[in-house]
Design a protein around this motif. Structure first.
Motif, PDB file in Angstrom:
ATOM      1  N   LEU A 133       0.830  -1.200   0.000  1.00  0.00           N
ATOM      2  CA  LEU A 133       0.000   0.000   0.000  1.00  0.00           C
ATOM      3  C   LEU A 133       0.866   1.252   0.000  1.00  0.00           C
ATOM      4  O   LEU A 133       1.872   1.330   0.717  1.00  0.00           O
ATOM      5  N   ALA A 134       0.455   2.247  -0.780  1.00  0.00           N
ATOM      6  CA  ALA A 134       1.119   3.549  -0.792  1.00  0.00           C
ATOM      7  C   ALA A 134       0.201   4.573  -0.124  1.00  0.00           C
ATOM      8  O   ALA A 134      -0.980   4.318   0.111  1.00  0.00           O
ATOM      9  N   ASP A 135       0.742   5.751   0.174  1.00  0.00           N
ATOM     10  CA  ASP A 135      -0.076   6.832   0.704  1.00  0.00           C
ATOM     11  C   ASP A 135      -1.237   7.101  -0.248  1.00  0.00           C
ATOM     12  O   ASP A 135      -1.085   7.004  -1.481  1.00  0.00           O
ATOM     13  N   PHE A 136      -2.390   7.464   0.297  1.00  0.00           N
ATOM     14  CA  PHE A 136      -3.557   7.729  -0.551  1.00  0.00           C
ATOM     15  C   PHE A 136      -4.431   8.803   0.071  1.00  0.00           C
ATOM     16  O   PHE A 136      -4.322   9.111   1.259  1.00  0.00           O
ATOM     17  N   GLN A 137      -5.307   9.379  -0.767  1.00  0.00           N
ATOM     18  CA  GLN A 137      -6.205  10.438  -0.306  1.00  0.00           C
ATOM     19  C   GLN A 137      -7.622   9.927  -0.123  1.00  0.00           C
ATOM     20  O   GLN A 137      -8.078   9.020  -0.831  1.00  0.00           O
ATOM     21  N   VAL A 138      -8.311  10.539   0.825  1.00  0.00           N
ATOM     22  CA  VAL A 138      -9.704  10.218   1.122  1.00  0.00           C
ATOM     23  C   VAL A 138     -10.460  11.527   1.267  1.00  0.00           C
ATOM     24  O   VAL A 138      -9.936  12.492   1.839  1.00  0.00           O
ATOM     25  N   GLU A 197     -19.722   3.623   0.718  1.00  0.00           N
ATOM     26  CA  GLU A 197     -18.934   4.076  -0.429  1.00  0.00           C
ATOM     27  C   GLU A 197     -17.446   4.166  -0.087  1.00  0.00           C
ATOM     28  O   GLU A 197     -16.581   3.821  -0.909  1.00  0.00           O
ATOM     29  N   ILE A 198     -17.137   4.626   1.131  1.00  0.00           N
ATOM     30  CA  ILE A 198     -15.738   4.719   1.552  1.00  0.00           C
ATOM     31  C   ILE A 198     -15.168   3.332   1.838  1.00  0.00           C
ATOM     32  O   ILE A 198     -14.019   3.032   1.509  1.00  0.00           O
ATOM     33  N   VAL A 204      -9.220   0.743   1.312  1.00  0.00           N
ATOM     34  CA  VAL A 204      -9.871   0.349   2.554  1.00  0.00           C
ATOM     35  C   VAL A 204     -10.152  -1.154   2.549  1.00  0.00           C
ATOM     36  O   VAL A 204      -9.958  -1.841   3.553  1.00  0.00           O
ATOM     37  N   VAL A 205     -10.593  -1.668   1.401  1.00  0.00           N
ATOM     38  CA  VAL A 205     -10.807  -3.113   1.286  1.00  0.00           C
ATOM     39  C   VAL A 205      -9.513  -3.860   1.571  1.00  0.00           C
ATOM     40  O   VAL A 205      -9.489  -4.857   2.305  1.00  0.00           O
ATOM     41  N   SER A 206      -8.404  -3.374   1.010  1.00  0.00           N
ATOM     42  CA  SER A 206      -7.114  -4.028   1.225  1.00  0.00           C
ATOM     43  C   SER A 206      -6.706  -3.970   2.694  1.00  0.00           C
ATOM     44  O   SER A 206      -6.247  -4.973   3.265  1.00  0.00           O
TER      45      SER A 206
END
Length: 225
Positions: A133-138, A197-198, A204-206
């Motif tokens: 996993l890499a950094d991600f935006q929400v 949805e989130i 998030v699933v991972s």
């Protein structure tokens, strides 16, 4: 190896507990869990919780009785895993401080409500709970938590972004994903997942897939990290 999981879902309807429970159950089934989903806390006092390898609370706010809480605490202490997300684990049963002690933290605020775009920063991309996993935006609620200093933090987010009286304290890195032990049991928490949805976001699933398989009952293992 097939394992058994219990999801108890309910509480505040704004978190779409039934929809979220369905997504989480789907992840578990893909990982060869037999899943029991219940919408009553009475299950906690009527069933032998130690028969489950993993328990997934998905119950925001609400009230839990001592007769329901004690079997849950004892099952996790004996080796049943505990894993969940957002308010389903991090804002359950606000008066039950021993539950919060087990969970490792408690939600206290989400400045800016549901319209905040923020970055989730992965601390260690080689750890089994965040590998790949890499950094991600929400864009969602950014959870400000009161956190047990004993937890092992796997991902964080930087506050402040939204305006509020908390700004005068300066910048802080707030845990988003953590793990800990409760007796022999493993505990996993992810603060993401305000609505279905989130929860469906690939990241998030991972995270939840990794968290479920990590937290589920392990035999003859020591340590958290």
């Amino acid at each position: 190896m097939i394992k058994n999981a219990l999801i108890f879902q309910g509480g505040w309807v704004g978190h779409e507990p039934e929809k979220v429970a369905d997504i989480l159950a789907g992840i578990l089934k893909e990982e060869n869990f037999i899943v029991n989903v219940t919408d009553t806390l009475e299950t906690l006092e009527k069933e032998d919780l130690t028969a489950y390898d993993l328990i997934v609370p998905n119950w925001t706010q609400g009230t839990i009785t001592d007769e329901q809480l004690e079997p849950l605490l004892k099952a996790v202490s004996a080796g049943t895993g505990l894993a969940g997300l957002h308010g389903g684990l991090g804002d359950s049963f606000r008066m039950a401080t021993e539950y919060q002690f087990m969970a490792g933290g408690q939600w206290v605020a989400h400045p800016g409500d549901n319209d905040v775009t923020y970055t989730v920063k992965i601390k260690d991309q080689d750890h089994p709970l965040t590998k790949g996993l890499a950094d991600f935006q929400v864009k969602s609620e950014q959870y400000y938590m009161h956190v047990d200093p004993a937890v092992y933090v796997h991902a964080t987010t930087r506050f402040p972004i939204a305006d509020g009286p908390h700004q005068s304290n300066g910048e802080v890195d707030m845990p988003v994903v953590w793990s800990k032990k409760w007796g022999k049991g493993r505990v996993y928490y992810c603060s993401l997942g305000h609505v279905a949805e989130i929860v469906r976001m690939p990241e998030v699933v991972s995270l939840m897939r990794k968290g479920f398989t990590w937290a589920a009952r392990k035999e003859n293992e020591k340590g958290v990290g």
